[in-house]
Design a protein around this motif. Structure first.
Motif, short mmCIF file in Angstrom:
data_model
loop_
_atom_site.label_atom_id
_atom_site.label_comp_id
_atom_site.label_asym_id
_atom_site.label_seq_id
_atom_site.Cartn_x
_atom_site.Cartn_y
_atom_site.Cartn_z
N PRO A 81 0.83 -1.22 0.00
CA PRO A 81 0.00 0.00 0.00
C PRO A 81 0.86 1.26 0.00
CG PRO A 81 -0.22 -1.22 2.07
CD PRO A 81 0.77 -1.97 1.25
N THR A 82 0.30 2.36 -0.42
CA THR A 82 1.04 3.62 -0.39
C THR A 82 0.38 4.59 0.57
OG1 THR A 82 1.77 5.53 -1.67
CG2 THR A 82 -0.21 4.44 -2.46
N ARG A 83 1.20 5.42 1.20
CA ARG A 83 0.66 6.44 2.11
C ARG A 83 0.58 7.80 1.43
NH1 ARG A 83 3.89 5.40 7.69
NH2 ARG A 83 2.82 3.48 8.27
N GLN A 84 0.93 7.82 0.15
CA GLN A 84 0.85 9.10 -0.54
C GLN A 84 -0.62 9.46 -0.73
OE1 GLN A 84 3.71 10.41 -3.21
NE2 GLN A 84 4.62 8.42 -3.49
N THR A 85 -0.87 10.65 -1.21
CA THR A 85 -2.26 11.06 -1.40
C THR A 85 -2.40 11.91 -2.66
OG1 THR A 85 -4.18 11.91 -0.22
CG2 THR A 85 -2.17 13.21 -0.03
N LEU A 86 -3.64 12.29 -2.97
CA LEU A 86 -3.89 13.15 -4.13
C LEU A 86 -4.41 14.49 -3.62
CD1 LEU A 86 -5.59 10.57 -6.51
CD2 LEU A 86 -3.21 11.32 -6.52
N ARG A 87 -3.74 15.56 -4.02
CA ARG A 87 -4.16 16.90 -3.57
C ARG A 87 -4.84 17.66 -4.71
NH1 ARG A 87 0.75 19.85 -0.81
NH2 ARG A 87 -0.95 21.24 -0.13
N PRO A 88 -5.99 18.26 -4.43
CA PRO A 88 -6.70 19.00 -5.48
C PRO A 88 -5.98 20.30 -5.84
CG PRO A 88 -7.77 19.28 -3.34
CD PRO A 88 -6.67 18.29 -3.12
N VAL A 498 -7.95 18.80 -11.61
CA VAL A 498 -6.54 18.41 -11.51
C VAL A 498 -6.25 17.99 -10.06
CG1 VAL A 498 -4.13 19.17 -11.70
CG2 VAL A 498 -5.82 19.95 -13.37
N LEU A 499 -5.60 16.83 -9.94
CA LEU A 499 -5.14 16.35 -8.63
C LEU A 499 -3.66 16.03 -8.77
CD1 LEU A 499 -8.03 13.77 -8.05
CD2 LEU A 499 -7.89 16.05 -7.08
N CYS A 500 -2.90 16.29 -7.71
CA CYS A 500 -1.46 16.01 -7.78
C CYS A 500 -1.09 14.99 -6.71
CB CYS A 500 -0.65 17.27 -7.51
SG CYS A 500 -0.62 18.35 -8.91
N LEU A 501 -0.26 14.04 -7.12
CA LEU A 501 0.26 13.06 -6.16
C LEU A 501 1.20 13.79 -5.21
CD1 LEU A 501 0.49 9.94 -5.59
CD2 LEU A 501 2.56 10.00 -6.96
N ASP A 502 1.06 13.52 -3.92
CA ASP A 502 1.95 14.18 -2.95
C ASP A 502 2.07 13.27 -1.73
OD1 ASP A 502 3.46 16.07 -1.59
OD2 ASP A 502 2.23 17.74 -2.29
N ASP A 531 1.07 22.73 5.71
CA ASP A 531 0.70 23.32 4.40
C ASP A 531 -0.58 22.71 3.82
OD1 ASP A 531 1.86 20.83 3.95
OD2 ASP A 531 2.64 21.40 1.98
N ARG A 532 -1.29 21.85 4.57
CA ARG A 532 -2.46 21.18 4.00
C ARG A 532 -3.77 21.91 4.37
NH1 ARG A 532 0.01 16.54 1.64
NH2 ARG A 532 2.19 17.23 1.77
N THR A 533 -4.63 22.04 3.37
CA THR A 533 -5.90 22.75 3.54
C THR A 533 -7.02 21.75 3.86
OG1 THR A 533 -6.51 22.46 1.25
CG2 THR A 533 -5.19 24.41 1.77
N PRO A 534 -8.18 22.25 4.33
CA PRO A 534 -9.31 21.33 4.54
C PRO A 534 -9.68 20.56 3.27
CG PRO A 534 -9.75 23.45 5.56
CD PRO A 534 -8.47 23.61 4.81
N LEU A 535 -9.54 21.21 2.10
CA LEU A 535 -9.86 20.51 0.84
C LEU A 535 -8.87 19.36 0.59
CD1 LEU A 535 -12.14 20.88 -1.20
CD2 LEU A 535 -10.53 22.06 -2.69
N ASP A 536 -7.60 19.58 0.97
CA ASP A 536 -6.61 18.49 0.86
C ASP A 536 -7.07 17.31 1.73
OD1 ASP A 536 -4.72 19.70 -0.80
OD2 ASP A 536 -3.73 20.72 0.88
N PHE A 539 -9.99 15.42 0.19
CA PHE A 539 -9.61 14.51 -0.90
C PHE A 539 -8.82 13.31 -0.38
CE2 PHE A 539 -11.02 15.53 -5.11
CZ PHE A 539 -11.67 16.74 -4.89
N GLY A 540 -7.98 13.55 0.63
CA GLY A 540 -7.25 12.44 1.24
C GLY A 540 -8.23 11.38 1.74
#
Ligand SMILES: C[S@@+](CC[C@H](N)C(=O)[O-])C[C@H]1O[C@@H](n2cnc3c(N)ncnc32)[C@H](O)[C@@H]1O
Length: 633
Positions: A81-88, A498-502, A531-536, A539-540
């Motif tokens: 599994p990966t712990r990365q996420t997608l950020r809008p 657009v979502l970015c892997l982070d 640096d993460r917003t509620p929208l991040d 999406f997480g």
């Protein structure tokens, strides 16, 4: 009861295999108490072996298979599994609120893992056009058994700038192995996304086609092979070719499950229809004469026939008629036998266009450039959109993708995925098809933010990464299609999110609560990265909990607290502190399928228990439902 904590990591492919086995062999599963004290299921291998009886391969037995250096490690990497996420990224998106399309920036292996929960079994068609491994391609290096640093050091995985994208030179001893590992891991994960009636197409050329076919046999099952299509990519031979002027690529085509897949047939061409005529003015319409003799000999079908002109005709030597005497007589009476304009030719069966068993024409394994475009057409399309030549090397023509979408037999609302999307030809083709027939098909593009080379036409035109090229192409193509469609536009979706892997939204401490000490207790309160917003965060949670990332999202304020409402209740999130009774009621009115809170917002354990009880009451949920539906991060 306590509110459950979300794991915030992708599923592992092994989870899905486990669930599938549970469906077919439930008696091999036993209940044990997990680390969290909850009962959980595990597989009892001895019972499973008993269920399989003789069908278990002996370890010593010789077996057929395709092996390369690193294959075992790749299986592990794919299942991890990966712990990365997608950020809008709203500012790069088009029509963020309404679009159903996704454009994801990042390495596709990680992204595919993150899509698994939300899109498991939901993708009707995958098209990919990976690097062909021509001896000079960039191939992404994944994380293998050794630590990343150890492996990078041992294998020179990083380029001078520390990027994981590395030129795979044909002088490398692992030239083919590295490519096989790269594609194998991605296909293993991608397969889980395909719907039961889904299909995958993979562009490839002579360099790796033989390896790819074996890998697909293994991943998808050889019985699900449909075709190794040939695409005529060049329209004229290269006269300076040393041996053969190579003018084609392949497109490997596999079904997820061949019994559930129906091929899309091609629209009948005027040329094909022109083979039908009606010389005897038959009221059933145009027809085509088909040979009445067959090779497989049957004495009962070997008889003389008298033509209307009185001539006796026997079947050709060594052959017999296709019809028995009775069947022939019936057809003769029904005016379905043709003896030529003068009534003295060998009999033939009339096949009426109106009575063809299938609509449309059977597709062939060769895709001719006249029908689907050649590689130059692909480049010309991109040049025409950008007004600059050479912005992207080797885009596929839109007509080629359009043909593959016909073969895939897409429904009006199918999801199409391309995880090596380059200039986003696939997105362009989906929009075009929707514009033609009013469909609502959606796409998911995945592309590494690979930098364009310095001094390249793309860089000079202002595009720093391939993602910027792909997104701009979709914007321009969308506008162009919309203009072409004009007033007929019936809600054509030319937008994309657009979502970015982070990296994860959470600090490391989130994942290691058992190591919590007095010193890092305060850290845990700040487990969200600054640096993460509620929208991040939203999406997480959507990624982790398997909520479709294209769902509409609304923000609502209740008593000064922000609620995020995804698809009218598929998920409701609130990341604010000190939630009042009114806020809880505001959430409960949606009877949400999932509710998410931030743990750090609860200062007292009693509040967590209180909220749990409030929801149970307000929504009339059972304990089990409440435990499943309310979670926190
Ligand atoms: C041959 S191009 C695809 C061209 C595309 N079919 C078109 O018509 O424009 C392959 C693309 O895959 C991208 N790629 C390579 N490795 C990747 C990875 N690990 N994750 C995501 N994209 C990757 C490359 O940057 C390149 O843009």
């Amino acid at each position: 009861m306590e509110i459950k904590k979300r794991p915030l990591q992708s599923a592992s492919t092994s989870d899905f295999t486990f669930e599938a086995l549970q469906q077919i062999a439930p008696s091999a599963f036993v209940e044990v108490r997990g680390e969290d004290g909850q009962l959980t299921h595990k597989i009892d291998f001895d019972i499973l072996k008993e269920l399989l009886g003789e069908k278990i391969a002996d370890e010593q037995e010789e077996r057929f298979g395709f092996y390369w250096v690193g294959k075992q490690e790749v299986k592990r990497v794919a299942a991890q599994p990966t712990r990365q996420t997608l950020r809008p990224v709203e500012e790069k998106s088009v029509d963020w609120d309404n679009t159903q399309n996704l454009y994801i920036e990042g390495d596709n292996l990680e992204v595919l893992k993150l899509l698994q929960r939300a899109y498991l079994g939901k993708v009707k068609m995958i098209y990919i056009d990976p690097p062909y491994n021509t001896g000079n391609d960039f191939v992404y290096n994944d994380d293998f058994a050794m630590s990343r640093e150890e492996q990078d050091e041992a294998m020179g995985n990083l380029d001078e700038e520390g990027n994981r994208l590395r030129r795979n030179l044909d002088s490398s001893p692992r030239f083919h192995s590295d490519w096989c590992s790269m594609i194998y891991s991605r296909l293993l994960v991608a397969r889980t996304l395909l719907s039961n009636d889904g299909v995958i197409f993979i562009s490839i050329d002579d360099n790796e086609v033989h390896h790819l076919r074996k890998i697909c046999d293994e991943v998808f099952g050889a019985t699900n092979f449909i075709a190794q299509l040939i695409w005529e990519r060049a329209y004229s031979p290269k006269n300076d070719a040393k041996y053969i002027s190579n003018s084609h690529d392949y497109i490997m085509m596999f079904a997820k499950n061949i019994d559930s897949f129906t091929i899309g047939r091609l629209e009948r061409t005027a040329e094909a229809n022109a083979r039908y005529s009606n010389p005897d003015n038959d009221p059933r319409g145009v027809w085509k004469a088909s040979d009445m003799s067959v090779k497989t000999y049957n004495a009962a079908c070997d008889y003389p026939i008298t033509t209307p002109s009185g001539k006796i005709v026997e079947p050709p030597a060594g052959r017999c008629w296709r019809l028995s005497r009775n069947a022939f007589r019936e057809r003769l009476q029904d005016n379905r036998i043709w003896f030529g304009p003068n009534g003295d030719s060998t009999p033939a069966i009339k096949r009426f266009l109106s009575e063809l068993k299938f609509d449309g024409m059977a597709p062939t394994s060769i895709l001719f450039y006249k029908e689907v475009g050649h590689s130059q057409e692909g480049s010309q399309e991109v040049t025409a959109l950008f007004g600059d030549k050479g912005v992207f090397d080797g885009p596929k023509p839109v007509r080629l993708l359009r043909r593959l979408m016909t073969l895939a037999n897409l429904k009006d609302d199918s999801v199409v995925l391309d995880f090596f999307s380059g200039s986003a030809t696939t997105a362009h083709a989906v929009m075009k098809l929707n514009a033609e027939d009013g469909g609502k098909r959606k796409y998911i593009m995945v592309q590494l933010p690979e930098e364009t080379p310095e001094n390249s036409p793309a860089r000079k035109a202002g595009y720093k990464t391939i993602c910027e090229i792909g997104q701009e192409r979709i914007r321009r193509a969308g506008r162009q299609i919309k203009e072409e469609v004009g007033l007929l536009d019936n809600g054509l979706d030319i937008g994309f999110r657009v979502l970015c892997l982070d990296s994860s939204n959470m600090e490391e401490v989130y994942f290691e609560p058992h190591q919590t000490t007095q010193e890092n207790l305060s850290l845990q309160v700040e487990s969200v990265k600054p640096d993460r917003t509620p929208l991040d965060l939203l999406f997480g949670c959507m990624v982790d909990w398997g909520v479709e990332l294209s769902y509409p999202i609304r923000k609502e304020s209740v008593e000064g607290k922000e609620l995020y409402i995804v698809n009218e209740g598929a998920l409701v999130a609130c990341f604010d502190e000190e939630l009042s009774q009114e806020t809880i009621e505001g959430i409960a009115q949606y009877n949400p399928q999932r509710v998410i809170f931030l743990e750090a917002c609860f200062t007292r354990d009693a509040d967590k228990i209180n909220i749990y009880e409030q929801f149970k009451q307000l929504c009339s949920w059972s304990d089990e439902e409440t435990y499943k539906r309310i979670q926190m991060i």
